[in-house]
Design an enzyme around this catalytic site. Sequence first.
Site, short mmCIF file in Angstrom:
data_model
loop_
_atom_site.label_atom_id
_atom_site.label_comp_id
_atom_site.label_asym_id
_atom_site.label_seq_id
_atom_site.Cartn_x
_atom_site.Cartn_y
_atom_site.Cartn_z
N ASP A 99 14.97 53.62 -5.87
CA ASP A 99 14.41 52.88 -6.61
C ASP A 99 12.52 52.68 -6.93
OD1 ASP A 99 17.10 52.09 -7.99
OD2 ASP A 99 16.93 50.16 -6.10
N GLU A 100 11.79 53.66 -6.39
CA GLU A 100 10.78 53.84 -5.61
C GLU A 100 9.75 54.16 -7.23
OE1 GLU A 100 13.27 55.58 -4.26
OE2 GLU A 100 12.25 55.51 -2.01
N LYS B 242 10.85 57.14 -8.95
CA LYS B 242 11.25 57.89 -9.80
C LYS B 242 11.07 59.29 -11.64
CE LYS B 242 15.14 57.99 -6.84
NZ LYS B 242 14.75 56.84 -6.53
N LYS C 250 9.70 57.29 -13.66
CA LYS C 250 9.03 57.24 -14.05
C LYS C 250 8.05 58.35 -13.70
CE LYS C 250 4.03 55.11 -14.45
NZ LYS C 250 3.47 54.69 -13.82
N ALA D 11 22.34 55.57 -9.40
CA ALA D 11 20.83 56.43 -10.02
C ALA D 11 20.78 55.29 -11.61
CB ALA D 11 20.79 57.70 -10.08
N GLY D 12 19.81 54.63 -11.01
CA GLY D 12 19.03 54.35 -12.51
C GLY D 12 17.79 55.19 -12.59
N HIS D 13 17.73 55.30 -12.91
CA HIS D 13 15.69 55.59 -13.20
C HIS D 13 15.25 54.98 -14.55
CE1 HIS D 13 16.48 59.45 -10.16
NE2 HIS D 13 17.69 58.09 -9.93
N GLN E 163 18.43 57.73 -5.35
CA GLN E 163 18.49 57.62 -3.87
C GLN E 163 17.01 57.91 -3.53
OE1 GLN E 163 21.60 59.35 -4.69
NE2 GLN E 163 21.41 57.60 -5.88
N THR F 72 20.79 49.86 -11.80
CA THR F 72 21.63 50.51 -12.29
C THR F 72 23.16 48.77 -12.35
OG1 THR F 72 21.87 52.44 -11.46
CG2 THR F 72 24.27 51.06 -11.65
N GLY G 131 22.25 45.66 -11.20
CA GLY G 131 20.78 44.50 -12.08
C GLY G 131 20.45 42.62 -10.34
N LYS H 65 3.64 51.48 -8.09
CA LYS H 65 3.72 49.35 -8.15
C LYS H 65 2.79 48.85 -7.83
CE LYS H 65 7.85 47.93 -9.42
NZ LYS H 65 9.38 47.66 -9.68
N SER I 104 0.70 54.36 -9.35
CA SER I 104 0.97 54.14 -10.84
C SER I 104 0.72 52.58 -10.66
CB SER I 104 2.85 54.61 -10.70
OG SER I 104 3.03 54.03 -11.45
P1 GDP Z 1 13.98 55.06 -9.44
O1 GDP Z 1 15.59 54.63 -9.19
O2 GDP Z 1 12.99 55.69 -8.30
O3 GDP Z 1 13.71 55.80 -10.53
O4 GDP Z 1 13.53 53.93 -9.91
P2 GDP Z 1 13.81 51.93 -10.49
O5 GDP Z 1 13.96 52.38 -12.14
O6 GDP Z 1 15.41 51.83 -10.31
O7 GDP Z 1 12.91 51.18 -10.62
C1 GDP Z 1 11.30 51.13 -10.38
C2 GDP Z 1 11.61 49.93 -11.52
O8 GDP Z 1 9.88 49.87 -11.32
C3 GDP Z 1 11.74 50.44 -12.69
O9 GDP Z 1 11.72 48.91 -13.90
C4 GDP Z 1 10.08 50.82 -13.80
O10 GDP Z 1 10.50 50.54 -14.50
C5 GDP Z 1 9.64 50.11 -12.75
N1 GDP Z 1 8.14 50.83 -12.11
C6 GDP Z 1 7.97 52.13 -12.40
N2 GDP Z 1 6.61 52.10 -11.51
C7 GDP Z 1 6.39 50.89 -12.01
C8 GDP Z 1 4.77 50.53 -11.69
O11 GDP Z 1 3.68 51.65 -11.07
N3 GDP Z 1 4.24 49.24 -11.38
C9 GDP Z 1 5.44 48.40 -11.99
N4 GDP Z 1 4.45 47.43 -12.74
N5 GDP Z 1 6.46 48.68 -12.56
C10 GDP Z 1 6.85 50.11 -11.99
P1 IMO Z 2 18.00 55.45 -7.09
O1 IMO Z 2 17.97 57.07 -7.84
C1 IMO Z 2 19.09 52.46 -5.20
C2 IMO Z 2 22.89 52.02 -2.19
C3 IMO Z 2 23.40 50.81 -2.22
C4 IMO Z 2 24.70 50.91 -1.72
C5 IMO Z 2 24.39 52.29 -1.26
C6 IMO Z 2 25.60 52.88 -1.37
O2 IMO Z 2 17.73 54.41 -8.60
O3 IMO Z 2 16.62 54.86 -6.74
P2 IMO Z 2 26.35 54.07 -3.17
O4 IMO Z 2 27.13 53.21 -4.59
O5 IMO Z 2 25.91 55.53 -3.08
O6 IMO Z 2 28.45 54.15 -2.73
O7 IMO Z 2 25.67 52.96 -2.81
O8 IMO Z 2 22.91 53.02 -1.77
N1 IMO Z 2 21.85 52.50 -3.43
C7 IMO Z 2 20.62 52.89 -4.28
N2 IMO Z 2 20.06 51.93 -3.89
N3 IMO Z 2 18.86 52.76 -5.62
C8 IMO Z 2 19.11 53.51 -5.70
O9 IMO Z 2 19.43 54.68 -7.10
C9 IMO Z 2 20.61 53.64 -5.19
N4 IMO Z 2 22.17 54.47 -4.41
C10 IMO Z 2 22.73 54.27 -4.03
O10 IMO Z 2 23.51 49.78 -2.93
O11 IMO Z 2 23.90 49.70 -0.11
MG MG Z 3 16.63 53.16 -9.85
#
Ligand code: GDP
Ligand code: IMO
Ligand code: MG
Length: 427
Positions: free
Chosen positions: A13-14, A16, A18, A39-41, A223, A299, A301, A330, A411
Amino acid sequence: MNIDVILGLQWGDEGKGKIVDYLATKYDIVARFQGGPNAGHTLIFDDAKYVLHTIPSGIFRADLLNLIGNGVVIDPITLAREIRELEGAGVDYRDRLLVARKAHLILPTHRYLDAATETANGASRIRSTLRGIGPPYIDQTGRHDLGRGDNRRPHLPQTYAQLKAKPMDPHNPYPPIPIDLEAEEAKWMDSLKVLQGLQQVDGEYYLHEALENGKRVLAEGAQGSMLDIDFGTYPYVTSSNTITAGVCTGLGVAPSRIGEVIGISKAYCTRVGSGPFPTELHGETGERLRREGGEFGATTGRPRRCGWIDLPQLRYSILLNGVTQLVITKIDVLNAFESLQAATHYQLDGQRTEQLPYDLCDVELEPAYESFTGWQQSLDDITDFEQLPRPLLDYLQFLEDYLKVPVTMLSTGPERQKLILKQVAVD
Ligand code: GDP
Ligand code: IMO
Ligand code: MG
């Protein structure tokens, strides 16, 4: 040509999605190399928000090809839902979404197995996303017939029925899980047709030819490095190699083909699920980071655990991945903070160390922090690095000195255009 890589350096959730979406215009192909719908991007542009789980984050960019690599585990039901959402948004994906024939299938029983394993593990459960990620990778290493992917193979329902007989054996040690398997199976078989309708390629040959022909390819990770099956905080990890090495096995490209490795880190740190997190903050500051950063899973919530950035941990991820450029996301979340902190080393058994111990899950690690002055202003109108407030520039300089990698992008908000580039990341 070489293949560039974007991956997360923390626990996922870094941001990626975006960054991939932003950089995608500089490439011809974006390829996901591992993971699945855990994953939830998140992508935000034109006042709309999209969350991608299996589909690569280049899909919204016209003319760009998107490959779901052999290292990915595909749940046809989730994929069909994602495709419906693309259709709803008017995205023409038909000729641009490709699937590697060797990509693995998440079967209806896999979700059951995920849930049953977690329930059986009780308090020591991983808190998986329960998307059925581990079981198909187990099937693959267990050398079961369906472990080789190939969603168009003949007799797939029969092979599935044979495989299912195993986990559904009444003598198995798993606790009962309320699941209407027949309904799931019907949905799965229906959705499978959507997957089968996509263009299938031999990913390794496809990418090799593309690179030979001068096409630019970006590998998208899911991840984060600390969730890597080999080097993460085992057993609190996911079931795939999330690090650069996973690009080679997950797409079929040689290590000598790896080009730029763009590592993404939040300006602080989060984790969702169980497992060690040395800089986790349990009090008001952790709450504040969660609130201001909107730290709830894309993914599931679930609220994300929050803490300060952990520099020895980042250094470890940089070492594992061969990171050549760093993106800090962020940063805007810290805009109002009077001061911020970064862990620079740990105390372990009365000794100072800058290394993550191999048995991180079993030891008490005490992080030691350096404090930095906050900039306490919005970054909204800033378009280049030189305009950044002095305290932020000093902080970024400190990060670069410590991590020995250039910070090339910052970002400053969730929207696509909220990015400040220091030097052109890819030219
Ligand atoms: P991913 O899994 O690495 O693609 O990241 P996620 O989408 O799960 O989580 C990142 C969250 O931070 C999302 O809600 C993005 O919309 C948000 N986000 C991404 N970049 C920034 C940023 O620079 N600032 C803020 N405030 N939010 C961001
Ligand atoms: P993105 O791509 C954050 C975590 C789960 C759990 C562990 C194992 O959005 O960054 P799994 O479903 O793979 O059996 O879960 O890994 N996890 C994540 N945490 N971002 C993700 O993906 C993740 N995918 C799995 O919360 O601790
Ligand atoms: Mg994510």
